[in-house]
Design a protein around this motif. Structure first.
Motif, PDB file in Angstrom:
ATOM      1  N   ILE A   3       0.822  -1.214   0.000  1.00  0.00           N
ATOM      2  CA  ILE A   3       0.000   0.000   0.000  1.00  0.00           C
ATOM      3  C   ILE A   3       0.857   1.265   0.000  1.00  0.00           C
ATOM      4  N   GLY A   4       1.882   1.297   0.855  1.00  0.00           N
ATOM      5  CA  GLY A   4       2.677   2.515   1.000  1.00  0.00           C
ATOM      6  C   GLY A   4       3.782   2.694  -0.012  1.00  0.00           C
ATOM      7  N   GLY A   5       4.191   1.605  -0.658  1.00  0.00           N
ATOM      8  CA  GLY A   5       5.235   1.705  -1.678  1.00  0.00           C
ATOM      9  C   GLY A   5       6.646   1.756  -1.127  1.00  0.00           C
ATOM     10  N   VAL A   6       6.817   1.493   0.158  1.00  0.00           N
ATOM     11  CA  VAL A   6       8.142   1.468   0.774  1.00  0.00           C
ATOM     12  C   VAL A   6       8.438   0.030   1.170  1.00  0.00           C
ATOM     13  N   GLY A   7       9.479  -0.547   0.592  1.00  0.00           N
ATOM     14  CA  GLY A   7       9.804  -1.935   0.867  1.00  0.00           C
ATOM     15  C   GLY A   7      10.043  -2.182   2.345  1.00  0.00           C
ATOM     16  N   ALA A   8       9.239  -3.066   2.944  1.00  0.00           N
ATOM     17  CA  ALA A   8       9.336  -3.323   4.378  1.00  0.00           C
ATOM     18  C   ALA A   8      10.691  -3.930   4.750  1.00  0.00           C
ATOM     19  N   GLY A   9      11.219  -4.808   3.908  1.00  0.00           N
ATOM     20  CA  GLY A   9      12.526  -5.408   4.189  1.00  0.00           C
ATOM     21  C   GLY A   9      13.628  -4.363   4.168  1.00  0.00           C
ATOM     22  N   TRP A  10      13.626  -3.524   3.127  1.00  0.00           N
ATOM     23  CA  TRP A  10      14.620  -2.443   3.029  1.00  0.00           C
ATOM     24  C   TRP A  10      14.468  -1.495   4.212  1.00  0.00           C
ATOM     25  N   TRP A  11      13.221  -1.103   4.525  1.00  0.00           N
ATOM     26  CA  TRP A  11      12.984  -0.167   5.609  1.00  0.00           C
ATOM     27  C   TRP A  11      13.472  -0.744   6.927  1.00  0.00           C
ATOM     28  N   ASN A  12      13.187  -2.036   7.155  1.00  0.00           N
ATOM     29  CA  ASN A  12      13.620  -2.673   8.396  1.00  0.00           C
ATOM     30  C   ASN A  12      15.129  -2.587   8.564  1.00  0.00           C
ATOM     31  N   GLN A  13      15.858  -2.897   7.500  1.00  0.00           N
ATOM     32  CA  GLN A  13      17.327  -2.858   7.582  1.00  0.00           C
ATOM     33  C   GLN A  13      17.823  -1.440   7.855  1.00  0.00           C
ATOM     34  N   GLU A  14      17.325  -0.467   7.090  1.00  0.00           N
ATOM     35  CA  GLU A  14      17.761   0.918   7.275  1.00  0.00           C
ATOM     36  C   GLU A  14      17.377   1.451   8.652  1.00  0.00           C
ATOM     37  N   HIS A  15      16.173   1.142   9.090  1.00  0.00           N
ATOM     38  CA  HIS A  15      15.692   1.683  10.360  1.00  0.00           C
ATOM     39  C   HIS A  15      16.406   1.039  11.545  1.00  0.00           C
ATOM     40  N   CYS A  16      16.723  -0.251  11.435  1.00  0.00           N
ATOM     41  CA  CYS A  16      17.479  -0.908  12.511  1.00  0.00           C
ATOM     42  C   CYS A  16      18.888  -0.310  12.599  1.00  0.00           C
ATOM     43  N   GLU A  17      19.502  -0.031  11.451  1.00  0.00           N
ATOM     44  CA  GLU A  17      20.811   0.632  11.462  1.00  0.00           C
ATOM     45  C   GLU A  17      20.689   2.017  12.082  1.00  0.00           C
ATOM     46  N   HIS A  18      19.605   2.719  11.779  1.00  0.00           N
ATOM     47  CA  HIS A  18      19.378   4.047  12.350  1.00  0.00           C
ATOM     48  C   HIS A  18      19.292   3.971  13.875  1.00  0.00           C
ATOM     49  N   HIS A  19      18.574   2.993  14.397  1.00  0.00           N
ATOM     50  CA  HIS A  19      18.453   2.867  15.850  1.00  0.00           C
ATOM     51  C   HIS A  19      19.743   2.367  16.492  1.00  0.00           C
ATOM     52  N   ALA A  20      20.513   1.578  15.755  1.00  0.00           N
ATOM     53  CA  ALA A  20      21.763   1.049  16.312  1.00  0.00           C
ATOM     54  C   ALA A  20      22.831   2.132  16.440  1.00  0.00           C
ATOM     55  N   CYS A  21      22.842   3.081  15.540  1.00  0.00           N
ATOM     56  CA  CYS A  21      23.889   4.127  15.578  1.00  0.00           C
ATOM     57  C   CYS A  21      23.280   5.476  15.225  1.00  0.00           C
ATOM     58  N   THR A  22      22.308   5.900  16.022  1.00  0.00           N
ATOM     59  CA  THR A  22      21.593   7.146  15.777  1.00  0.00           C
ATOM     60  C   THR A  22      22.551   8.333  15.771  1.00  0.00           C
ATOM     61  N   GLN A  23      22.420   9.129  14.718  1.00  0.00           N
ATOM     62  CA  GLN A  23      23.181  10.371  14.530  1.00  0.00           C
ATOM     63  C   GLN A  23      24.684  10.172  14.396  1.00  0.00           C
ATOM     64  N   VAL A  24      25.144   8.975  14.061  1.00  0.00           N
ATOM     65  CA  VAL A  24      26.558   8.745  13.791  1.00  0.00           C
ATOM     66  C   VAL A  24      26.765   8.958  12.295  1.00  0.00           C
ATOM     67  N   ILE A  25      27.524   9.972  11.944  1.00  0.00           N
ATOM     68  CA  ILE A  25      27.716  10.313  10.538  1.00  0.00           C
ATOM     69  C   ILE A  25      28.928   9.567   9.999  1.00  0.00           C
TER      70      ILE A  25
END
Length: 168
Positions: A106-128
């Motif tokens: 429905i949303g057009g955002v791949g859930a698998g891709w989003w899960n990987q990116e979002h888990c990385e975001h939570h694992a190292c938030t604001q680390v550039i």
């Protein structure tokens, strides 16, 4: 290695946060509520129905129908976000399916891709950096304090001026 028993303020805050989380967990604040989930799904179907009705029946209201469809998509992605965090039903297989339906289909955002990116975001938030937070460094869509706007491009600052209208 991080030791939560040290006397630093970060360790004290972490310990206090964990105690609060445990207390809320024991009180049942994180339990899934089937009625709430069904209510949310019913609201989403109502919004979709209104969008279709305004678009196909009342054709002179097609712009309002498009806005309702946008609201339906936004709600779908919000549900997909929670499902990908496994917090809608607390059953991994059900939440994965909900994430796929409402995120990918429905949303057009791949859930698998989003899960990987979002888990990385939570694992190292604001680390550039190349091994850091994938969303760090991107311009924000919400700036709750004026100090956040100082390093934004002129175009981004223009859009931030209207955030009260688009960040609902």
């Amino acid at each position: 290695e991080f030791d939560p028993d040290t006397s630093s303020s970060t360790a004290r805050e972490t310990t206090a946060f964990r105690a609060l989380r445990d207390e809320l967990w024991n009180e049942g604040a994180f339990k899934s509520n089937a009625c709430a989930v069904l209510g949310q799904l019913a609201r989403m179907l109502l919004i979709l129905g209104i969008a279709m009705w305004l678009t196909f029946v009342w054709r002179e209201w097609v712009v309002l129908g498009a806005a309702a469809l946008g609201l339906f998509w936004q709600q779908s992605l919000l549900l997909a976000h929670d499902a990908c965090h496994r917090s809608v039903t607390r059953h991994t297989s059900v939440d994965k399916k909900l994430g796929s339906v409402f995120g990918t289909l429905i949303g057009g955002v791949g859930a698998g891709w989003w899960n990987q990116e979002h888990c990385e975001h939570h694992a190292c938030t604001q680390v550039i950096g190349p091994e850091g937070d994938p969303s760090a460094g991107s311009e924000p869509v919400l700036c709750p304090h004026v100090s956040m706007t100082q390093k934004l491009s002129r175009r981004a600052r223009f859009f931030v001026n209207f955030q009260a209208f688009y960040y609902v």
